[in-house]
Design an enzyme around this catalytic site. Sequence first.
Site, PDB file in Angstrom:
ATOM      1  N   PRO A  92       8.888  79.265  73.685  1.00  0.00           N
ATOM      2  CG  PRO A  92       7.250  80.742  72.928  1.00  0.00           C
ATOM      3  CD  PRO A  92       7.828  79.388  72.692  1.00  0.00           C
ATOM      4  CD  GLU A 119      -1.132  80.273  70.190  1.00  0.00           C
ATOM      5  OE1 GLU A 119      -0.689  80.620  71.289  1.00  0.00           O
ATOM      6  OE2 GLU A 119      -1.006  80.947  69.144  1.00  0.00           O
ATOM      7  NE  ARG A 161      31.223  78.098  68.042  1.00  0.00           N
ATOM      8  CZ  ARG A 161      31.781  78.508  69.184  1.00  0.00           C
ATOM      9  NH1 ARG A 161      31.207  78.224  70.338  1.00  0.00           N
ATOM     10  NH2 ARG A 161      32.907  79.168  69.167  1.00  0.00           N
ATOM     11  CG  ASP A 176      33.556  80.632  72.346  1.00  0.00           C
ATOM     12  OD1 ASP A 176      34.392  81.010  71.515  1.00  0.00           O
ATOM     13  OD2 ASP A 176      32.963  79.544  72.298  1.00  0.00           O
TER      14      ASP A 176
END
Length: 273
Positions: A92, A119, A161, A176
């Site tokens: 994150p 963590e 993809r 897209d």
Amino acid sequence: MRIDVVTIFPEYLEPLNVSLVGKARAAGRLDVRVRDLRQSTYDRHNTVDDTPYGGGPGMVMMTGPWGEALDQTLADGYEAGAHHPVLVVPTPSGRPFTQALAVDLAERPWLVFTPARYEGIDSRVTAEYATRLPVLEVSIGDYVLAGGEAAVLVITEAVARLLPGVLGNAQSHADDSFAPGAMADLLEGPVYTKPPTWRGRGIPDVLLSGHHGRIARWRRDEALRRTVANRPDLIERADPAAFGKKDREMLSILGWQPGPDGRFGPNPDAVEE
Ligand code: 6GU
């Protein structure tokens, strides 16, 4: 492309056998290897984590198992003829994963993912491998997952993809949402297929008109409408040169107008729908 994933939950990566990524693998476009980090532990409990230096909550993944697992992963890959690995560290705290980063990664021959639990991984691991190969810390969004495995699934699908021969229709990703240069970074609007009436609901007449110019204009207007509703930040950030006369008319109808710097913002007098 070769992809290695080192994880304490190999079964979490099972979806890589399914659907688009599974087909890319079956077609030989993608070689995916999943390695259990606990294979690189030697104590009775297969320990991979310990308490953080300096104190604090949670546990930190230890250098030893990661070092051995990554050394073996890299050795195996090189032995199989892979080259130019990039270490992708889901966290994150990483840089945002975007379509531009997916395009970048799709051009690399070999990605090695290190999804962590707890963590995170002792920082010396990335410091060590950064002396040998590019290391990218990547986050898939502003929320916290219990581990990086789901992020690996997300990143792998977005990358797979884009590989030549995987999607079939090259045009399918030229427009897209978020494709660089596509629709000047607008979201895609609504789509329809048969039957022409469902539960009393028809489809917009313009789509049956056969008039390609009007259809393109309608799609553009709907893209503007949806972007204003769901991602107004994209309109505010856009280069105003990307908006033509008809775009400006639509933005005005939607309650948006150019400010002193030319960039668009919501008209404070507009009534929200
Ligand atoms: Cl890559 N990992 C974790 N644990 N949480 C996240 C993430 C990654 N991206 C957003 N949240």
